[in-house]
Write an enzyme that holds these catalytic residues in place. Structure first.
Site, PDB file in Angstrom:
ATOM      1  N   HIS A  62       0.809  -1.219   0.000  1.00 56.70           N
ATOM      2  CA  HIS A  62       0.000   0.000   0.000  1.00 56.70           C
ATOM      3  C   HIS A  62       0.842   1.268   0.000  1.00 56.70           C
ATOM      4  O   HIS A  62       0.290   2.374  -0.085  1.00 56.70           O
ATOM      5  CB  HIS A  62      -0.913   0.020   1.230  1.00 56.70           C
ATOM      6  CG  HIS A  62      -0.175   0.267   2.513  1.00 56.70           C
ATOM      7  ND1 HIS A  62       0.676  -0.660   3.069  1.00 56.70           N
ATOM      8  CD2 HIS A  62      -0.140   1.351   3.319  1.00 56.70           C
ATOM      9  CE1 HIS A  62       1.185  -0.165   4.171  1.00 56.70           C
ATOM     10  NE2 HIS A  62       0.724   1.049   4.346  1.00 56.70           N
ATOM     11  N   HIS A  78       1.411   6.903  -0.860  1.00 54.17           N
ATOM     12  CA  HIS A  78       0.562   6.065  -0.014  1.00 54.17           C
ATOM     13  C   HIS A  78      -0.750   5.812  -0.758  1.00 54.17           C
ATOM     14  O   HIS A  78      -1.491   6.749  -1.051  1.00 54.17           O
ATOM     15  CB  HIS A  78       0.295   6.779   1.317  1.00 54.17           C
ATOM     16  CG  HIS A  78      -0.165   5.870   2.418  1.00 54.17           C
ATOM     17  ND1 HIS A  78      -1.464   5.461   2.562  1.00 54.17           N
ATOM     18  CD2 HIS A  78       0.528   5.288   3.442  1.00 54.17           C
ATOM     19  CE1 HIS A  78      -1.568   4.688   3.627  1.00 54.17           C
ATOM     20  NE2 HIS A  78      -0.373   4.557   4.178  1.00 54.17           N
TER      21      HIS A  78
END
Length: 666
Positions: A62, A78
């Site tokens: 992620h 992110h």
């Protein structure tokens, strides 16, 4: 042509670019991860925002980190908010750690529908995690943009630009590999509940400690040892712990950090590291910590206290020259403005002491409200005596238990002691009370127990001690006014710190009520002048703007009879200045007693000069007041100037700003 000092960052995904403050995550929106921006994506194709090396790939896919080769900017991408819980399922990566990429290269895809179906946010966030060290600013172009277009332009700060030109930029990502190895061998991201650190150790809260490979972790290069204590899996790193912590948080995500617990752990281990071994050293260490807590709890309200002290002085002048009558509504309004911060001081100190000591500040503010509650104040003020116990007036009962209810307005020490007790009680309550009941029952028990402890135990203990001190002071004064003045002058402001001066005030009030004057209050006035003389020396001597900003108002306030700003804001905080002020007060008190200076009012210090005028006609008390006060200022000023303070003291006690760790959350 782009200037060498300018950097450009591309949007990593097509969508609506937004300011970082609009990102619905407190870590990113508050800038804790550094400067950057957010994008609400319209498709799932992710491109490299900069050219450089891939220095970090989260195990759950992620988050990716990049480092530019020329400026060593560390850029974090992110993918989504709280998507670490999805264990990498919505993400497909085209790169791995140590790969070289060019800005605009396709590096990953994210399944927006899958993320939305899991009730997670798809917002992509970009942050320059070392921007505080590298960039002067970062200008973001908001609105709809396509992946690979320039979304932000920044300028290197002077230090980084010069270092770059001289070819001495430090190597980036020094601890990334160590961080990856630690994460892998404590059982991976899926085995971590949270992570904090102290001054030497990473402190993991693991789901299952048996999954950690102790032998491998202990033998990693950069790890000193491992330890298990207090439900924590501790990895001993040493001085580089904050850098390793940053690297770990970059990989596992900011949601695993805890700023409050980290700060507490750092404070505790710092305190333990500085704790001396000798008995005398322990006493000095303990007293120093106590003074640190007192001044730290008072600093947030010092400005208000100084302003209120000055306003009290103005009100005293208005009354003295009969411009305002004490029964007029004008007086009532101005008096409320000047007195409210003192009247409700337990509430403010409860809040600040709670923050300082790690208790819930709101709950401690409520406890302060209990002590300042009008009905409680009325019990203390009405003078009703039910009985006496150990020489202490019993003015109330609690379920039949005899109680002495004292006045807590203007007081600070009971609330600081209460906050310390709460800091020990609160963690225990949270351990024994089920999670679903904590919101109600932790505050309930805490308010009842802490308020009860102060009202039923701490307050009466302070009253007994202060009554005994007051009786001793009266006995000494009757024996020798000069010696009494010396002792009271030297130690009266120390009594103020611990709330032990309250038994002296009724003596003064009784003297004025029955005889119309008070020799004792004249000595107390000298202690106020001494605090002002000391802080005046600091105001004139210091070259530091933050010291002068507080010292000048504190000087005015002290000369107006309110010493708290001078004491807690400056003199007590820097130690020697409080000692030199106390020596000056001892001299002033000695001269006041020696010359039998009398006082016909409550208001002391220079603003209360008219209180030393005998209503029957001017006598030597007025001139004795000026002689003693001027001598007090000269002694406290001179000693403080020569021995009590230097600007290096401010640097020595200043708390160094903590490095902003990646992903710390409140």
């Amino acid at each position: 042509m782009v200037h060498a000092q300018t950097v450009q960052i591309l949007t990593p995904v097509s969508g609506n670019v937004m300011p970082l403050k609009n990102v619905k995550d407190p870590v990113f929106s508050a800038g804790m991860m550094g400067l950057g921006f957010g994008i609400q994506p319209t498709n799932g194709q992710i491109v490299a925002p900069v050219s450089g090396k891939v220095t970090m790939v989260a195990a759950t896919k992620h988050a990716l980190g990049f480092t530019t080769p020329d400026n060593h900017l560390e850029v974090l991408v992110h993918l989504g908010i709280d998507t670490v819980d999805l264990k990498g399922q919505p993400f497909t990566l085209n790169v791995q750690a140590d790969d070289e990429v060019q800005a605009g290269d396709v590096i990953a895809t994210m399944d927006l529908e899958q993320i939305t179906a899991a009730n997670k946010q798809t917002t992509v966030v970009l942050a320059v995690t070392n921007s505080s060290d590298k960039l002067d600013h970062l200008d973001v172009t908001t609105g709809d943009q396509t992946a690979g277009s320039v979304a932000a332009t920044g300028r290197l700060n002077a230090n980084t630009f010069n270092a770059k030109r001289q070819g001495r930029l430090p190597k980036a990502g020094k601890y990334d590999q160590l961080a990856a190895d630690i994460v892998e061998n404590v059982g991976g991201v899926e085995n971590i509940n949270s992570l904090i650190h102290c001054i030497t150790r990473l402190r993991f809260y693991l789901k299952d400690e048996s999954k950690a490979n102790d032998e491998v972790v202990a033998n990693l290069k950069g790890v000193i040892d491992i330890a298990k204590a207090g439900g924590q899996y501790q990895v001993v790193i040493g001085p580089a712990v904050t850098d390793v912590y940053d690297a770990v948080i970059k990989q596992i995500g900011p949601e695993f950090s805890n700023d409050a617990e980290t700060a507490k752990a750092v404070a505790e281990t710092n305190a333990a590291a500085n704790r001396p071994d000798t008995t005398w050293g322990l006493i000095k260490w303990g007293f120093s910590n106590l003074i640190g807590v007192i001044t730290g709890s008072m600093i947030p309200v010092i400005g208000l206290l100084a302003a209120s002290g000055i306003l009290k002085g103005i009100l005293a002048v208005l009354i003295t020259f009969k411009l305002v009558n004490t029964t007029a509504s004008t007086y009532v309004i101005i008096n409320a403005m000047s007195d409210s911060v003192f009247y409700f001081l337990p509430i403010f100190v409860g809040f600040t002491a709670g923050k300082k000591l790690g208790a819930d500040p709101v709950i401690m503010g409520i406890v302060g409200g209990v002590l300042a509650y009008p009905s409680i104040v009325a019990i203390a003020a009405n003078g009703k005596t039910l009985s006496t116990l150990f020489g202490m007036t019993i003015n109330a009962d609690f379920f039949g238990l005899p109680v002495h209810v004292a006045s807590y307005t203007y007081s600070i020490f009971p609330m600081i002691a209460g906050a310390w007790l709460a800091s020990k009680l609160e963690p225990w309550l949270k351990r024994v009370i089920p999670t679903v009941l904590r919101m109600i029952f932790v505050p309930l028990f805490e308010v009842v127990i802490i308020s009860g402890a102060i009202l039923l135990f701490l307050g009466p203990i302070i009253t007994v001690l202060s009554t005994a001190l007051a009786n001793g002071i009266v006995a000494v004064y009757n024996l020798s006014p000069a010696i009494s003045g010396l002792i009271i002058g030297a130690f009266y402001q120390v009594l103020v710190i611990f709330g032990l001066h309250w038994a002296i005030i009724p003596i003064v009030a009784n003297d004025i009520a029955t005889t119309g004057h008070s020799y004792l209050n004249a000595i107390v006035s000298a202690t106020m002048v001494a605090q002002g003389g000391a802080v005046l020396a600091i105001a004139l001597k210091s070259k530091l703007a933050n010291i002068q900003e507080l010292a000048w108002p504190a000087t005015i306030s002290a000369f107006c009879g309110v010493t708290e700003p001078a004491m807690y804001g400056i003199n007590l905080k820097y130690g020697r200045a409080f000692v030199t002020a106390s020596i000056g007060a001892a001299v002033g008190g000695f001269l006041t007693g020696l010359m039998r200076v009398n006082m016909w009012g409550f208001t002391g210090a220079f603003i209360g000069a008219t209180s030393f005028v005998n209503p029957k006609g001017l006598d030597f008390s007025f001139w004795g007041f000026w002689i003693a006060s001027i001598a007090t200022v000269i002694v406290s000023f001179t000693l403080t100037w020569l021995f009590g303070f230097k600007d290096e003291d401010a640097a020595a006690v200043k708390v160094a700003p903590q490095k902003r760790h990646l992903g710390q959350t409140a």
